[in-house]
Design a protein around this motif. Structure first.
Motif, PDB file in Angstrom:
ATOM      1  N   HIS A 218       0.835  -1.202   0.000  1.00  0.00           N
ATOM      2  CA  HIS A 218       0.000   0.000   0.000  1.00  0.00           C
ATOM      3  C   HIS A 218       0.869   1.250   0.000  1.00  0.00           C
ATOM      4  CE1 HIS A 218      -3.245   2.751   0.985  1.00  0.00           C
ATOM      5  NE2 HIS A 218      -4.114   1.749   0.891  1.00  0.00           N
ATOM      6  N   ASN A 219       0.461   2.239  -0.798  1.00  0.00           N
ATOM      7  CA  ASN A 219       1.267   3.455  -0.933  1.00  0.00           C
ATOM      8  C   ASN A 219       1.327   4.296   0.332  1.00  0.00           C
ATOM      9  OD1 ASN A 219       2.009   3.114  -3.656  1.00  0.00           O
ATOM     10  ND2 ASN A 219       0.003   3.798  -4.327  1.00  0.00           N
ATOM     11  N   VAL A 220       0.228   4.323   1.106  1.00  0.00           N
ATOM     12  CA  VAL A 220       0.185   5.232   2.259  1.00  0.00           C
ATOM     13  C   VAL A 220      -0.157   4.525   3.573  1.00  0.00           C
ATOM     14  CG1 VAL A 220      -0.378   7.260   0.899  1.00  0.00           C
ATOM     15  CG2 VAL A 220      -2.225   5.818   1.744  1.00  0.00           C
ATOM     16  N   ALA A 221      -0.472   3.240   3.512  1.00  0.00           N
ATOM     17  CA  ALA A 221      -0.802   2.492   4.730  1.00  0.00           C
ATOM     18  C   ALA A 221       0.102   1.270   4.827  1.00  0.00           C
ATOM     19  CB  ALA A 221      -2.273   2.073   4.726  1.00  0.00           C
ATOM     20  N   PRO A 222       1.348   1.448   5.265  1.00  0.00           N
ATOM     21  CA  PRO A 222       2.314   0.348   5.324  1.00  0.00           C
ATOM     22  C   PRO A 222       1.769  -0.852   6.104  1.00  0.00           C
ATOM     23  CG  PRO A 222       3.376   2.435   5.803  1.00  0.00           C
ATOM     24  CD  PRO A 222       1.902   2.710   5.777  1.00  0.00           C
ATOM     25  N   GLY A 223       2.110  -2.028   5.616  1.00  0.00           N
ATOM     26  CA  GLY A 223       1.690  -3.251   6.286  1.00  0.00           C
ATOM     27  C   GLY A 223       0.442  -3.879   5.697  1.00  0.00           C
ATOM     28  N   ASN A 224      -0.310  -3.095   4.920  1.00  0.00           N
ATOM     29  CA  ASN A 224      -1.518  -3.629   4.298  1.00  0.00           C
ATOM     30  C   ASN A 224      -1.188  -4.223   2.928  1.00  0.00           C
ATOM     31  OD1 ASN A 224      -3.921  -2.825   6.128  1.00  0.00           O
ATOM     32  ND2 ASN A 224      -2.651  -0.989   6.011  1.00  0.00           N
ATOM     33  N   ASN A 225      -0.368  -5.265   2.953  1.00  0.00           N
ATOM     34  CA  ASN A 225       0.091  -5.888   1.721  1.00  0.00           C
ATOM     35  C   ASN A 225      -0.993  -6.756   1.099  1.00  0.00           C
ATOM     36  OD1 ASN A 225       2.537  -4.739   2.334  1.00  0.00           O
ATOM     37  ND2 ASN A 225       3.547  -6.647   2.890  1.00  0.00           N
ATOM     38  N   ILE A 226      -0.865  -6.972  -0.193  1.00  0.00           N
ATOM     39  CA  ILE A 226      -1.644  -7.981  -0.903  1.00  0.00           C
ATOM     40  C   ILE A 226      -0.625  -8.930  -1.531  1.00  0.00           C
ATOM     41  CG2 ILE A 226      -3.303  -8.440  -2.735  1.00  0.00           C
ATOM     42  CD1 ILE A 226      -4.271  -5.567  -2.498  1.00  0.00           C
ATOM     43  N   PRO A 227      -0.567 -10.190  -1.069  1.00  0.00           N
ATOM     44  CA  PRO A 227      -1.420 -10.805  -0.051  1.00  0.00           C
ATOM     45  C   PRO A 227      -1.017 -10.378   1.357  1.00  0.00           C
ATOM     46  CG  PRO A 227       0.290 -12.337  -0.696  1.00  0.00           C
ATOM     47  CD  PRO A 227       0.440 -11.135  -1.597  1.00  0.00           C
ATOM     48  N   THR A 290      -9.755  -1.958   4.474  1.00  0.00           N
ATOM     49  CA  THR A 290     -10.853  -2.678   5.124  1.00  0.00           C
ATOM     50  C   THR A 290     -12.017  -2.942   4.161  1.00  0.00           C
ATOM     51  OG1 THR A 290     -11.854  -0.593   5.881  1.00  0.00           O
ATOM     52  CG2 THR A 290     -10.268  -1.682   7.360  1.00  0.00           C
ATOM     53  N   SER A 291     -11.934  -2.447   2.958  1.00  0.00           N
ATOM     54  CA  SER A 291     -13.015  -2.625   1.986  1.00  0.00           C
ATOM     55  C   SER A 291     -13.013  -4.050   1.434  1.00  0.00           C
ATOM     56  CB  SER A 291     -12.859  -1.643   0.828  1.00  0.00           C
ATOM     57  OG  SER A 291     -13.714  -1.987  -0.252  1.00  0.00           O
ATOM     58  N   PRO A 292     -14.199  -4.629   1.175  1.00  0.00           N
ATOM     59  CA  PRO A 292     -14.255  -5.954   0.543  1.00  0.00           C
ATOM     60  C   PRO A 292     -13.722  -5.927  -0.882  1.00  0.00           C
ATOM     61  CG  PRO A 292     -16.445  -4.984   0.687  1.00  0.00           C
ATOM     62  CD  PRO A 292     -15.543  -4.112   1.502  1.00  0.00           C
ATOM     63  N   HIS A 293     -13.559  -4.714  -1.447  1.00  0.00           N
ATOM     64  CA  HIS A 293     -13.053  -4.589  -2.811  1.00  0.00           C
ATOM     65  C   HIS A 293     -11.592  -4.142  -2.850  1.00  0.00           C
ATOM     66  CE1 HIS A 293     -17.112  -5.222  -4.156  1.00  0.00           C
ATOM     67  NE2 HIS A 293     -17.530  -4.202  -3.419  1.00  0.00           N
ATOM     68  N   TYR A 294     -10.894  -4.302  -1.718  1.00  0.00           N
ATOM     69  CA  TYR A 294      -9.489  -3.921  -1.654  1.00  0.00           C
ATOM     70  C   TYR A 294      -8.613  -4.892  -2.449  1.00  0.00           C
ATOM     71  CZ  TYR A 294      -4.840  -3.002   0.345  1.00  0.00           C
ATOM     72  OH  TYR A 294      -3.507  -2.720   0.516  1.00  0.00           O
ATOM     73  N   SER A 295      -8.920  -6.179  -2.376  1.00  0.00           N
ATOM     74  CA  SER A 295      -8.058  -7.177  -3.036  1.00  0.00           C
ATOM     75  C   SER A 295      -8.864  -8.255  -3.748  1.00  0.00           C
ATOM     76  CB  SER A 295      -7.132  -7.828  -2.001  1.00  0.00           C
ATOM     77  OG  SER A 295      -7.886  -8.491  -0.998  1.00  0.00           O
ATOM     78  N   ASP A 296     -10.133  -7.976  -4.042  1.00  0.00           N
ATOM     79  CA  ASP A 296     -10.998  -9.048  -4.546  1.00  0.00           C
ATOM     80  C   ASP A 296     -10.730  -9.443  -5.999  1.00  0.00           C
ATOM     81  OD1 ASP A 296     -11.948  -6.655  -5.499  1.00  0.00           O
ATOM     82  OD2 ASP A 296     -14.069  -7.100  -5.163  1.00  0.00           O
TER      83      ASP A 296
END
Length: 305
Positions: A218-227, A290-296
């Protein structure tokens, strides 16, 4: 490489009849290794010259691991030079064997450039120029300014740091392969066998996709990786290597082998009276973690769907 292969595949699809969206989608996912196709035959020639005694200098570089590697490189052509991930594939499957060959080839290449060109000070050039130079050295050395009639090859293979010795191309190729195989088998470099399948002399455990992974950060929220690091801490295993149609370049300058760039959008359009479009992006439509469409959409993207 990518344009040539794309043209070849699209031409074949057209010749078969009506081109479908599924066919074009499959072409976008093509992961034949162009470097494997062009370089592997020369590695096999070097191994042969070293083992049959026709190149004594190359023979001095041989290791038992090179003999093991030859088996996988020999078979790779029958697997279409696929740069397969191999993660999860049975040991004796074509995908697993192709992934082992892909690992061997790429580990050899990143060690080859410093070994062959480091003494001339040109081993850090851009990847596209690296592979062009290497192919010129392997395929048409006689057109190069560095070609030597007495040696019958380009003098770029020679190690300038040695005195009164002219190294051969076979010798340098074997030397780089020995270093590459040693890297893959050293747990201090690539992790223990249980974590990725490398760090062991047992090549049957090696899987290219364990090294060649992709992680979106994530560009601005470190740690929120996909996967999520809790799900796949090393990232998604991926097929492909340098210059494949399905771009996934690990690069030729270091031994991280991770995915450094690829399609931010895959799409297929059907230009009939009723235009249809199929598209997928890596990640999802929403930047909110936290969105269901963040990594769907990521699972589809990873599977080339």
């Amino acid at each position: 490489f990518r344009m040539e292969r794309s043209h070849e595949l699209v031409k074949a699809a057209v010749e078969q009849g009506k081109v479908t969206a599924e066919a074009l989608s499959a072409i976008q996912g093509d992961h034949r290794s162009p470097t494997g196709l062009r370089v592997t035959p020369h590695l096999l020639k070097a191994i042969k010259a070293a083992t049959d005694g026709s190149d004594e200098q190359a023979a001095a570089e041989l290791s038992q691991a090179v003999s093991q590697a030859k088996t996988y490189l020999d078979e790779w052509e029958s697997h279409g030079y696929a740069a397969a991930s191999g993660v999860g594939a049975p040991v004796d499957s074509p995908e697993a064997k192709a992934s082992i060959a892909t690992s061997i080839l790429n580990a050899t290449l990143v060690h080859l450039f410093p070994v062959a060109l480091g003494d001339e000070g040109v081993d850090d050039i851009q990847d596209g120029f690296k592979i062009r130079l290497l192919l010129r050295m392997l395929e048409t050395p006689e057109v190069m300014a560095t070609y030597d009639d007495a040696v019958g090859d380009t003098l770029l293979w020679d190690d300038l740091t040695t005195v009164d010795i002219i190294e051969t191309r076979h010798q340098i190729l074997i030397r780089a392969m020995v270093q590459g195989l040693a890297f893959l088998s050293n747990p201090d470099n690539v992790g223990v066998a249980a974590k990725g399948g490398f760090g062991t002399d047992d090549m049957t455990a090696w899987r290219w996709g364990a090294l060649h992974t992709v992680t979106l950060r994530h560009n601005v929220a470190p740690g929120n990786n996909i996967p999520s690091p809790n799900e796949l801490p090393e990232g998604y295993p991926r097929h492909g290597d340098n210059f494949c149609v399905d771009a996934s370049h690990p690069g030729l300058g270091d031994t991280s082998f991770t995915f450094s760039g690829g399609p931010a959008l895959r799409n297929v359009y059907e230009l009939t009276d009723d235009i249809s479009q199929w598209a997928i992006i890596p990640g999802g439509q929403d930047e909110g973690p936290t969105s269901p469409h963040y990594s769907d959409q990521m699972a589809l993207w990873v599977q080339n769907q």
